[in-house]
Design a protein around this motif. Sequence first.
Motif, short mmCIF file in Angstrom:
data_model
loop_
_atom_site.label_atom_id
_atom_site.label_comp_id
_atom_site.label_asym_id
_atom_site.label_seq_id
_atom_site.Cartn_x
_atom_site.Cartn_y
_atom_site.Cartn_z
N THR A 193 24.19 -2.21 20.75
CA THR A 193 24.54 -0.72 21.41
C THR A 193 25.34 0.08 20.80
O THR A 193 25.16 1.32 20.72
CB THR A 193 25.00 -1.03 22.92
N PHE A 194 26.30 -0.45 20.24
CA PHE A 194 27.44 0.23 19.55
C PHE A 194 27.19 0.07 17.90
O PHE A 194 26.89 -0.72 17.32
CB PHE A 194 29.00 0.14 19.85
N VAL A 195 27.81 1.29 17.33
CA VAL A 195 27.70 1.19 15.68
C VAL A 195 28.79 0.14 15.45
O VAL A 195 30.01 0.21 15.74
CB VAL A 195 28.02 2.64 15.18
N ASN A 196 28.44 -0.54 14.37
CA ASN A 196 29.64 -1.54 13.84
C ASN A 196 30.21 -0.77 12.72
O ASN A 196 29.64 -0.23 12.09
CB ASN A 196 28.82 -2.87 13.31
N ALA A 197 31.41 -1.20 12.51
CA ALA A 197 32.01 -0.70 11.30
C ALA A 197 32.98 -1.61 10.57
O ALA A 197 33.72 -2.34 11.03
CB ALA A 197 33.08 0.34 11.83
N SER A 198 32.81 -1.55 9.29
CA SER A 198 33.85 -2.33 8.55
C SER A 198 35.08 -1.56 8.35
O SER A 198 35.35 -0.57 8.71
CB SER A 198 33.35 -2.17 6.72
N GLU A 199 36.01 -2.47 7.86
CA GLU A 199 37.70 -1.80 7.84
C GLU A 199 37.49 -0.55 7.17
O GLU A 199 36.80 -0.42 5.78
CB GLU A 199 38.40 -2.91 7.09
N ASP A 200 37.97 0.55 7.79
CA ASP A 200 37.70 1.82 6.80
C ASP A 200 38.27 2.05 5.54
O ASP A 200 37.68 2.86 4.91
CB ASP A 200 37.92 2.91 7.91
N ARG A 201 39.33 1.38 5.27
CA ARG A 201 39.90 1.80 3.88
C ARG A 201 38.96 1.27 2.71
O ARG A 201 38.77 1.77 1.68
CB ARG A 201 41.13 1.03 3.80
N PHE A 202 38.27 0.17 3.17
CA PHE A 202 37.25 -0.22 2.31
C PHE A 202 35.92 0.57 2.26
O PHE A 202 35.44 1.20 1.49
CB PHE A 202 36.74 -1.71 2.80
N SER A 203 35.43 0.99 3.54
CA SER A 203 34.11 1.71 3.64
C SER A 203 34.24 2.91 3.22
O SER A 203 33.34 3.76 2.56
CB SER A 203 33.73 1.64 4.96
N VAL A 204 35.54 3.81 3.48
CA VAL A 204 35.73 5.23 3.06
C VAL A 204 35.92 5.12 1.55
O VAL A 204 35.38 6.05 0.87
CB VAL A 204 37.13 5.68 3.61
N THR A 205 36.52 4.10 0.97
CA THR A 205 36.97 4.37 -0.63
C THR A 205 35.75 4.04 -1.38
O THR A 205 35.31 4.76 -2.37
CB THR A 205 38.03 3.28 -0.83
N TYR A 206 34.90 2.80 -0.97
CA TYR A 206 33.82 2.42 -1.92
C TYR A 206 32.45 3.13 -1.17
O TYR A 206 31.53 2.97 -1.88
CB TYR A 206 33.63 0.97 -2.03
#
Lengths: 471, 406
Positions: free
Chosen positions: A186-199
Amino acid sequence: MVGITSAGAYVPIYRLARGDIARVWAGGRGVAVAGERAVANFDEDTISMAVEASIDCLKGIDREQIDGLYFASTTAPYREKQSATMVAEALDLRREIFTADFTDSLRAGTNAMRAAIDAVKAGSAKKVLVTAADCRLGALQSEYEQNFGDGAVAILISNSGVIASVEGSYSHSNDIIDLWRTDTNTFVNASEDRFSVTYGYLENVQEGVSKLLERYNLSPKDFAKAALYAFDARRHLELARNLGFDAKTQLQDSLFNTVGNTGAAYALMILAATLEEAKAGDRILFTSYGDGCDAYILQATDKIGKLKGRKGIKGHVASKLPLPDYTKYLRYRSLLGELALAGEPVATINWRERNWSVRCHGSKCRECGKIEWPIQRICAYCGAKDNYDEVRLSDKKLTLTTFSKDSLARSVDPPIIVCIASIEGGGRFYAHMTDRDPDKVEVGMPLELTFRRLYSKDDIHTYSWKMRPIR
Amino acid sequence: MSGSIKDRVAIAGMGCTRFGERWDTGTNDLLVEAAYQAFEDAGIEPKDVEAAWLGTSSSGGTGMTLAEPLRLQYIPITRVENACATASEAFRNAAYAVAAGIHDIVLAIGVEKFKDSGMSGMGGGGTDGPGHAMLSQGLPPRQFAMLATTYFSRYGLSFEEGKHMIGRVSWKSHKNGALTRNAHFQKEVSMETILNAPMIAWPLGLYDCCGVSDGAAAAIITTPKIAKRLRKGKEPPVFAKALQIAISPRDGNYNSKYDWTHVEATVRAAERAYKEAGITNPREEISMAEVHDCFSITEAVTMEDLRFSPRGKVKDDIESGRFDLDGAQPIQLDGGLKCFGHPVGASGLRMMYEMYMQLQGRADEVLNPGMPSRQIKNPKLGLTHNLGGSPDGCAIFVGIVGLEGV
């Protein structure tokens, strides 16, 4: 010269202050993000919002000339079944057009734009409408619940009457698990944002922009505006700084504080806002993000003034009602459960009645000239049989004849305001009023029509037109 | 229109059950109760019934719904449905069969057993879903609320003035219902309670809406000659003076001229009925009426549509008490749908029953014990009216019954 010949946008009327979401979770991770987010009404979804944006885009344009419609979203109402078809019918486009859905990626909007440009370049189409909409659910209590917003955009790609020409483009693909969802989530899953934002976000967009500038031998100072996808407000600024754009003069506002991150529609909405303010000759850098990056160089032509008269981003952002509380948001998104519906299956009825219910056609009597909606085989005025032309009524204004505020019928958003209105030019319209303040409904008020999801039953979504106070 | 029903058929007997939430009573019981009251009143046996018309909206299918509980032996029975006009439609068709000379003694009966359906109010508990051609026509309260909205707006009534006008309609009906033994609600309600009740569909509050109940009513229809023979030594028979149905093509949703401050089908049915009965001034000539007060605004507007009140002026008549039991033209003498509830298939004959009893001077046979008389003085003609559907599109019945020679 291929480019954008028109643009339109849609932002739902309701805004929820992010602080109101944070307050519910206070004591936990109740940290408020600045600003407010747009919330689709309970009767809206990505199809209905795309229809709204497309109508805005097509103002003053002959719909008969459209020969392609691409719909982009990560939250299309069906997992299997095209949505572009319903958008095309609601827009009353011709049957002989090419339709396609672009899905599953935040980059779906610019993917569709690229496909439209290629189709026009290749000569397989002359005018392709690209519309993108999203209505994503951030996990409860997560920052994404606050960051995300609902909205839609539409751009028309053609090689005549161009208001912003495509001067260059660059794309790359990149596989990363940063934001994702399976068909049962139902909801969007998200990786830890310092990882996903950076890379993810920063690395991909920076790479895209530098490759694009390198390819066309340009530098940031050559651009009037940079229309950049924003992960959030803070990362948007960080990206601009890293790229060498001046945040004050060159960076287009990301709409993050007024609308929120609208997923597959987001980059194109920022672009639409840029075009609304652009002057002839302005060079615009435009990027999306999602599983890679699409980047474009656009240049406003001397026809850019043709955009005027549309509600666009600016008009929609200014037109708003406060969502009274977070509970309404939960109800609108069916997170507190669905209302049970009575009645028969609707697949056959929806199909049979589509000309009046979806295309919003009335019948105009060839003998007495009177208009009736829904389509009547026998004229209510003169009795002529089967002697009428179908006319589109969705772009007509209406005047409220009578109404009631029904508190008895169960509704996600009681009271139901049921209305009979007179259509400008003749005819009556019977429908519910949406996007309204129940205390400000009165006989004689002017209204307009808006395409909405009436109800969902047996996993079938039924769409038709409702009335709303003029936005 | 070449033919007229006037004085060609007569009612020899009638019956009416208690209306209400009759949890311990089924459709069969209601039919037996109403039919045997009517048989007894007319002084006939079930075997004397040559044919029957059964009105029911949802409590049965074919004529067997009636034949089985009454053990009627292989006679023709027609099941009739015409929304809220269902029972009156059964009466009309039965009367026509007698007038045509095909049958001598027939039974018209209407029944509805709603309280097994789980429905607690008029359309209550429902929500919008697939309906007529996709667009739900919606629940009744909102449909009739739209009539009030437009009426208030057109005649310049403030919300308070309009609310008081329709509230007074319900206040009067509750006063009458309190006297009536068969009523579902037998209680007076104060104006204060009515005006402050929760909103159901703005501007209609709880007491602007009628309830949902179970009930049945029946009539024995026969020729004037047989009726007089059957009622020899008893009160005189009651004669049909006019029986009219008008079905609207739902103009309210399509036709810009439809003003939503009146119900055109009522006007059409009433004018035909007045012509049939030879009535020119209904405000003076009709002694009393039971009209379709599914909602208070419906009754108010109906007074104008029947020409009981001048167009746009019903407020004066309501507020001055013209339609009260002791007024010049009493309306809802038994409490109306407001107090009887609305078992759709039975209501029309329930109204007819009240006219029949008043015309015969027998109204106090169904008086609540200990209450003052509810019999009005010397009624000559009574009118009944049903509205099946909603203001924009409906099935309307207007019937007039009276004493011989009137």
